[in-house]
Design a protein around this motif. Structure first.
Motif, mmCIF file in Angstrom:
data_model
loop_
_atom_site.group_PDB
_atom_site.id
_atom_site.type_symbol
_atom_site.label_atom_id
_atom_site.label_comp_id
_atom_site.label_asym_id
_atom_site.label_seq_id
_atom_site.Cartn_x
_atom_site.Cartn_y
_atom_site.Cartn_z
ATOM 1 N N GLY A 40 0.835 -1.192 0.000
ATOM 2 C CA GLY A 40 0.000 0.000 0.000
ATOM 3 C C GLY A 40 0.869 1.240 0.000
ATOM 4 O O GLY A 40 2.060 1.181 0.295
ATOM 5 N N ARG A 41 0.279 2.354 -0.342
ATOM 6 C CA ARG A 41 1.008 3.609 -0.362
ATOM 7 C C ARG A 41 1.448 4.012 1.037
ATOM 8 O O ARG A 41 0.907 3.537 2.038
ATOM 9 C CB ARG A 41 0.131 4.715 -0.961
ATOM 10 C CG ARG A 41 -0.182 4.540 -2.437
ATOM 11 C CD ARG A 41 -0.998 5.708 -2.936
ATOM 12 N NE ARG A 41 -1.260 5.613 -4.373
ATOM 13 C CZ ARG A 41 -1.958 6.502 -5.065
ATOM 14 N NH1 ARG A 41 -2.483 7.557 -4.437
ATOM 15 N NH2 ARG A 41 -2.140 6.346 -6.367
ATOM 16 N N SER A 44 -0.841 4.235 4.333
ATOM 17 C CA SER A 44 -2.003 3.349 4.176
ATOM 18 C C SER A 44 -2.285 2.519 5.425
ATOM 19 O O SER A 44 -3.351 1.909 5.537
ATOM 20 C CB SER A 44 -1.807 2.416 2.977
ATOM 21 O OG SER A 44 -0.673 1.578 3.167
ATOM 22 N N LYS A 46 0.257 0.239 6.765
ATOM 23 C CA LYS A 46 1.024 -1.009 6.727
ATOM 24 C C LYS A 46 1.814 -1.249 8.010
ATOM 25 O O LYS A 46 1.725 -2.327 8.623
ATOM 26 C CB LYS A 46 2.001 -1.018 5.539
ATOM 27 C CG LYS A 46 1.384 -0.819 4.185
ATOM 28 C CD LYS A 46 2.385 -1.019 3.058
ATOM 29 C CE LYS A 46 3.587 -0.091 3.114
ATOM 30 N NZ LYS A 46 3.239 1.331 2.973
ATOM 31 N N HIS A 202 6.988 -1.834 -0.011
ATOM 32 C CA HIS A 202 6.478 -0.979 -1.073
ATOM 33 C C HIS A 202 6.849 -1.542 -2.437
ATOM 34 O O HIS A 202 6.426 -1.020 -3.470
ATOM 35 C CB HIS A 202 7.063 0.438 -0.942
ATOM 36 C CG HIS A 202 8.540 0.483 -1.195
ATOM 37 N ND1 HIS A 202 9.464 0.157 -0.221
ATOM 38 C CD2 HIS A 202 9.255 0.769 -2.314
ATOM 39 C CE1 HIS A 202 10.684 0.265 -0.733
ATOM 40 N NE2 HIS A 202 10.587 0.636 -1.993
ATOM 41 N N ARG A 215 -3.510 -5.891 0.218
ATOM 42 C CA ARG A 215 -3.345 -4.479 -0.135
ATOM 43 C C ARG A 215 -4.184 -3.608 0.800
ATOM 44 O O ARG A 215 -5.388 -3.848 0.980
ATOM 45 C CB ARG A 215 -3.756 -4.233 -1.581
ATOM 46 C CG ARG A 215 -3.432 -2.820 -2.086
ATOM 47 C CD ARG A 215 -3.891 -2.653 -3.527
ATOM 48 N NE ARG A 215 -3.206 -3.575 -4.417
ATOM 49 C CZ ARG A 215 -2.041 -3.304 -5.008
ATOM 50 N NH1 ARG A 215 -1.435 -2.144 -4.775
ATOM 51 N NH2 ARG A 215 -1.483 -4.192 -5.807
ATOM 52 N N LEU A 216 -3.506 -2.613 1.392
ATOM 53 C CA LEU A 216 -4.177 -1.660 2.269
ATOM 54 C C LEU A 216 -4.341 -0.321 1.560
ATOM 55 O O LEU A 216 -3.472 0.091 0.800
ATOM 56 C CB LEU A 216 -3.367 -1.435 3.548
ATOM 57 C CG LEU A 216 -3.350 -2.512 4.629
ATOM 58 C CD1 LEU A 216 -2.472 -2.060 5.781
ATOM 59 C CD2 LEU A 216 -4.739 -2.836 5.116
ATOM 60 N N GLN A 217 -5.442 0.341 1.861
ATOM 61 C CA GLN A 217 -5.669 1.698 1.374
ATOM 62 C C GLN A 217 -6.462 2.453 2.436
ATOM 63 O O GLN A 217 -7.554 2.029 2.821
ATOM 64 C CB GLN A 217 -6.439 1.681 0.054
ATOM 65 C CG GLN A 217 -6.681 3.059 -0.550
ATOM 66 C CD GLN A 217 -7.371 2.968 -1.897
ATOM 67 O OE1 GLN A 217 -6.980 2.153 -2.740
ATOM 68 N NE2 GLN A 217 -8.387 3.778 -2.101
ATOM 69 N N ASP A 218 -5.885 3.536 2.919
ATOM 70 C CA ASP A 218 -6.538 4.362 3.937
ATOM 71 C C ASP A 218 -7.000 3.536 5.142
ATOM 72 O O ASP A 218 -8.094 3.730 5.668
ATOM 73 C CB ASP A 218 -7.729 5.115 3.331
ATOM 74 C CG ASP A 218 -7.307 6.072 2.234
ATOM 75 O OD1 ASP A 218 -6.178 6.618 2.325
ATOM 76 O OD2 ASP A 218 -8.079 6.265 1.272
#
Length: 230
Positions: A40-41, A44, A46, A202, A215-218
């Motif tokens: 994830g960005r 995010s 992680k 990353h 995958r994580l997002q926000d």
């Protein structure tokens, strides 16, 4: 070996008058023998997820289950004991003690695993041989390359025979060739020794060579995919 389960896991931080939600109701189950990447960005969630799984942080709500046993309500001492005996950690910056040689850096971790000195040194020697550093036992960290230092860190993470190894950007400080060698080493330990790995990264190429990519997002899990890893 152990099963790790995150149930409706949420972590919030106060930042002045604002509340920052780093994780928001994450459900995730990691089976014994898994090789999982978390991607994830930046921002995010992680590393927060890894720290909660490793009992380094307490959740705002939800829980971490270790073999079905709830851990969020345990005392600090009991959580530290579980970390020392059942979990292993690998960090991007290696975190080796410069005043100790390679063997001493790995053996030091045995204190937290309840191993006696003789047993600990024997286990450390076996692991350093396994990661290809049998000839470097008496070298200091400053006499090793970055990849060699990370191999020491991997041996240190395994010295307590952990149920789970948590790795935070373990290849982030080395070149591409060394990163590939380190991933190959972790893959071999996973397949031959049955070590369970959760790797925050990353690097999508690295993540694509694990068995499972989350995958994580926000602060939310947006995908959890089984891969045909090489």
């Amino acid at each position: 070996m152990a099963t790790i389960e995150l149930v409706n896991l949420t972590k919030r931080y106060r930042q002045g008058p604002h509340t920052i939600t780093a994780l928001d109701g994450v459900d995730l189950r990691i089976e014994s023998g898994d090789f999982v990447s978390i991607v994830g960005r930046s921002g995010s969630g992680k590393t927060t997820l890894l720290d909660l799984t490793g009992l380094l942080l307490r959740p705002s709500s939800g829980t971490v289950l270790l073999d079905g046993a709830e851990t969020a309500g345990l005392s600090d001492g009991r959580r530290a004991d579980l970390r020392g005996r059942r979990l292993g950690f690998i960090f991007q910056e290696y975190n080796l003690l410069p005043a100790l040689n390679v063997l001493e850096n790995v053996t030091l971790a045995c204190r937290y695993a309840g191993l006696d000195r003789r047993e600990g040194r024997q286990r450390a020697r076996q692991l350093l041989d396994l990661v290809g550093l049998a000839e470097r036992l008496n070298h200091g960290p400053d006499q090793l390359s970055g990849g060699q230092q990370q191999r020491v860190a991997i041996a240190r993470a395994l010295v307590n025979r952990p149920a789970l190894v948590l790795a935070d950007e373990p290849t982030g400080a080395v070149d591409t060739q060394t990163a590939d060698e380190l991933l190959g080493l972790m893959r071999r330990l996973n397949r031959e020794e049955g070590v369970t790995f959760v790797v925050v990264t990353h690097d999508l190429d690295l993540a694509g060579r694990t068995d499972r990519m989350v995958r994580l997002q926000d602060g939310v899990v947006v995908s959890d995919e089984r891969l045909n890893a090489a």
